[in-house]
Design an enzyme around this catalytic site. Structure first.
Site, PDB file in Angstrom:
ATOM      1  CG  ASP A 158     -11.558  11.713   7.670  1.00 44.01           C
ATOM      2  OD1 ASP A 158     -10.931  10.873   7.000  1.00 44.01           O
ATOM      3  OD2 ASP A 158     -11.959  11.500   8.825  1.00 44.01           O
ATOM      4  CD  GLU A 165      -3.964   7.347   3.863  1.00 40.77           C
ATOM      5  OE1 GLU A 165      -3.008   7.892   4.473  1.00 40.77           O
ATOM      6  OE2 GLU A 165      -4.883   6.764   4.453  1.00 40.77           O
TER       7      GLU A 165
END
Length: 735
Positions: free
Chosen positions: A636, A569
């Site tokens: 990711d 995030e």
């Protein structure tokens, strides 16, 4: 795990532990990588070890396919429930949340609880009253259709085209509580240039079937499934099949053409291209004869001060509006009306009888592989919590929804404060690590680096839930005026929707407070978010559980799982979309030109890498969309890297942690195993096709393998030979 199994494990390991506390633990590939200070035999460690043992496939070489190594046994033994399109560790955590919420919704009210809790239970109970829906659902929806002006395919020659215009239809539908915008969408959003202000935005619509399918044309088998769905619902409501096939083919061709006028997802990643502010009177010129000022004020009549023609609005896709203005006048009113009523009914299938729901199921079988209708309690729990999409609307994302109330019910019973403290520390450590990483980048100039550091410093974390949701007085004040007491599920839903719309209208001219608890009370959600308009990261209480997080297991397990999500995030603030906004959430180009070029070159490496991955669906090979998935892929890659580095820095300060019992893996290796565990998933072929075509995420296998093969730390910890599948020579690196 039972206490007996724990005692057996502890007993079997005790003697060896005395002799081998300082010996090296060898992984499956026979390479000793790290000395460990011992084996952890606490209940939390034994439970964690048991979970790993149950999930991994020791027969798979981790340097060949780490995803299958970390998840293989889970995949072999996991059966997808008939009512689901996929299942996995993430889904199962959501299932656990659903069960907890069901208990709350079916529980006896407590003394002095907030008034809104009664409405939450009433909403749930009205959804559960399937007998009432069976008796009156169809009739109730037909009355709704009459209020909308009627469905031409049902009314035949009785339908009056003189009374129809698509914008007047939208006004009626909006005032009734329906979600509108199937031809042209009008919504309240945050101003790109000033994140403290709201603005009206005009955008292309979302479609009943995704553009990625519709663009294949009427004869495509998936489009044909959608067509049969439309026709069968019309027949269920009383239309003659021959008439329905003829008229709804025309409305479907209309929807296909609207889809061709819209821009694809790839082009919507450029926020600057979507930022086209102008006075309303200027926007009117794009669509002659349509009074936009009047329309917006008719739809949002709760505005304290009506919108003026000189005020600015944002036209996200001017090309769509201009083409629509040319095309729509040539489309018969009957075709437009058939399409709009269909879209309204399609969004309300949950409120329909079982016959209609089974018609929808036949369509879903072909698109997603779902075999049966979900248990009613599960559907009603998710709808009440805002987690189940109603049409294209998932209400937990909407301010003013029941999310804060449901979050308060959940947080009071299920979320321990100790978990929040541990998660807070992890977020602090991983944010610090990202800043250190920025300092080490050799491709970023100092001016851009300083601005990036400021953005990280301004990034606001929201962990667990906002404490204000536990204040009964604040919750009562927030939901003042919302009361759902009807026995009718549909009436309660429309009441809820009207409250949300009034909330947006009342808030429209207020300054946005990005730290307001009112927008961060959603505790009962299994997900995590980055909000570019707030420059905030959110980790609701629902995700701080299961394979993601346990407060009684070694830190390397938590850093590998939820730590990776935290890093993910944070990195979203610097992916291809997040990087377009500054630390205040404003659309500002804060990059030096040469550094931006270097960033885009690195991002292109990710686009090419993932765009070359393929899946086989029913014998057809499909490439991933490297452009649409680039943001998630960059996040990711960054997430794994930042979490690993933060954990290794923690080890330097606090020392090595003991390993897990019954497993020949070092703490570093267990970090990677734990990082893969949240993505263990099995998916139906039909759903996989839909996922590849429409989702912004890569399939789970590539989220794991695609990221780890880029990290030299992973290859080092597993001693993967150079040029092995998990250790290629070429590695992509953005952050």
């Amino acid at each position: 795990m039972s206490s007996l199994l724990f005692l057996m494990l502890a007993s079997s390991l005790a003697d060896g532990l005395k002799r081998n506390v300082e010996t090296e633990m060898k992984p499956k590939n026979e390479t000793a990588l790290q000395k460990t200070p011992g084996i952890c035999l606490t209940p939390g460690c034994v439970k964690a070890a048991s979970t790993v043992i149950e999930m991994i496939d020791k027969e798979v070489d981790p340097c060949t396919d780490f995803f299958e190594f970390a998840c293989g046994n889970f995949h072999k033994k996991t059966i997808i429930p008939d009512h689901q399109t996929h299942t996995g560790t993430f889904t199962m955590l959501g299932d656990k949340l659903n069960e907890q919420l069901r208990i709350l919704f079916e529980s006896t009210p407590e003394p002095n609880e907030p008034k809104i809790f009664k409405s939450v239970r009433n909403y749930y109970n009205s959804c559960m009253d399937q007998d009432r829906i069976e008796k009156s659902g169809k009739k109730t929806l037909l009355k709704l259709v009459d209020k909308l002006g009627g469905w031409p395919v049902l009314e035949g020659d009785k339908w009056e085209k003189k009374k129809f215009s698509w914008h007047e239809f939208d006004v009626r539908a909006h005032r009734m509580g329906l979600v509108v915008g199937s031809i042209l969408m009008f919504k309240v959003d945050t101003d790109y240039d000033n994140s403290s202000l709201r603005i009206f935005e005009i955008d292309q619509p979302e479609f009943g079937l995704d553009k990625e399918y519709l663009q294949n044309g009427f004869k495509d088998k998936d489009v044909q499934a959608y067509y049969r769905y439309m026709v069968n619902i019309a027949v269920h409501y009383g239309a003659k099949r021959k008439t329905a096939k003829k008229e709804l083919k025309e409305s479907l061709l209309f929807e296909i053409l609207l889809a061709t006028l819209s821009i694809p997802k790839e082009q919507r990643r450029n926020s600057t291209a979507l930022n086209n502010k102008m006075p309303v009177k200027e926007a009117n010129k794009m669509y002659p004869g349509f009074d936009w000022t009047k329309h917006i004020n008719n739809v949002y009549r709760e505005l304290e001060t009506p919108l003026k023609s000189k005020e600015l609005i944002n036209v996200a896709v001017p090309s769509y509006v201009k083409e629509l203005a040319k095309y729509l006048p040539r489309v018969r009113a009957r075709v437009q009306a058939n399409y709009l009523v269909w879209r309204a009914l399609m969004s309300l299938m949950l409120f329909n009888d079982k016959t209609a729901q089974n018609i929808e199921l036949e369509y879903c079988k072909l698109l997603t592989g779902k075999k049966v209708i979900p248990p009613r309690w599960e559907t009603c729990t998710k709808v009440t919590a805002g987690l189940e999409a109603i049409g294209s609307t998932t209400l937990y994302k909407w301010d003013g929804s029941l999310t804060n109330a449901v979050g308060a019910m959940y947080a009071k019973k299920y979320f321990p404060e100790s978990s929040k403290k541990i998660a807070d520390d992890m977020v602090t450590n991983i944010r610090k690590e990202f800043k250190i990483l920025l300092d080490e980048l050799d491709w970023m100039d100092d001016i851009t680096r300083k601005k990036a550091q400021v953005k990280v410093d301004k990034m606001t974390p929201h962990i667990g839930y906002a404490k204000e949701i536990l204040d009964n007085n604040l919750i009562n004040e927030f939901y003042k005026g919302l009361e759902m007491s009807s026995d009718s599920f549909l009436v309660n839903h429309l009441t809820h929707m009207n409250f949300i719309k009034k909330y947006y209208a009342k808030q429209f001219r207020n300054i946005i407070d990005p730290r307001s608890w009112e927008e961060h009370g959603g505790a009962a959600i299994v997900n995590a978010f980055y909000d570019s308009q707030e420059n905030s990261i959110k980790f609701p209480a629902g995700i701080l559980d299961g394979v993601y997080f346990q407060d009684d297991r070694p830190k390397y397990m938590n850093y590998g799982a939820i730590g990776m999500v935290v890093g993910h995030e944070i990195t979203h603030g610097f992916d291809d979309q997040g990087s377009q906004k500054d630390g205040d959430g404003n659309l500002v180009n804060w990059w030096e030109p040469e550094t931006k070029k270097k960033y885009l070159k690195r991002a292109q490496c990710i686009i090419d890498q993932y765009g070359n991955y393929t899946v086989n669906v029913g014998g057809k090979v499909m490439n991933l969309n490297g452009i649409n998935t680039q943001g998630e892929n960059v996040a990711d890659n960054g997430g794994f890297k930042e979490a690993y580095r933060a954990y290794m820095r923690l080890v330097k300060r606090e020392g090595e942690e003991p390993s897990l019992p019954g497993l020949p893996y070092t703490p570093r290796q267990l970090f990677w195993i734990s990082g893969a565990a949240p993505w263990c998933t099995v998916m139906r072929e039909e759903k996989l096709k839909n996922y590849v075509l429409t989702d912004y995420h890569s399939p789970m296998r590539f989220r794991v393998n695609g990221s780890l093969r880029n990290l030299k730390e992973f290859s080092r910890d597993w001693n993967c030979p150079s040029r092995s599948p998990m250790n290629p020579v070429k590695k992509c690196k953005v952050w």
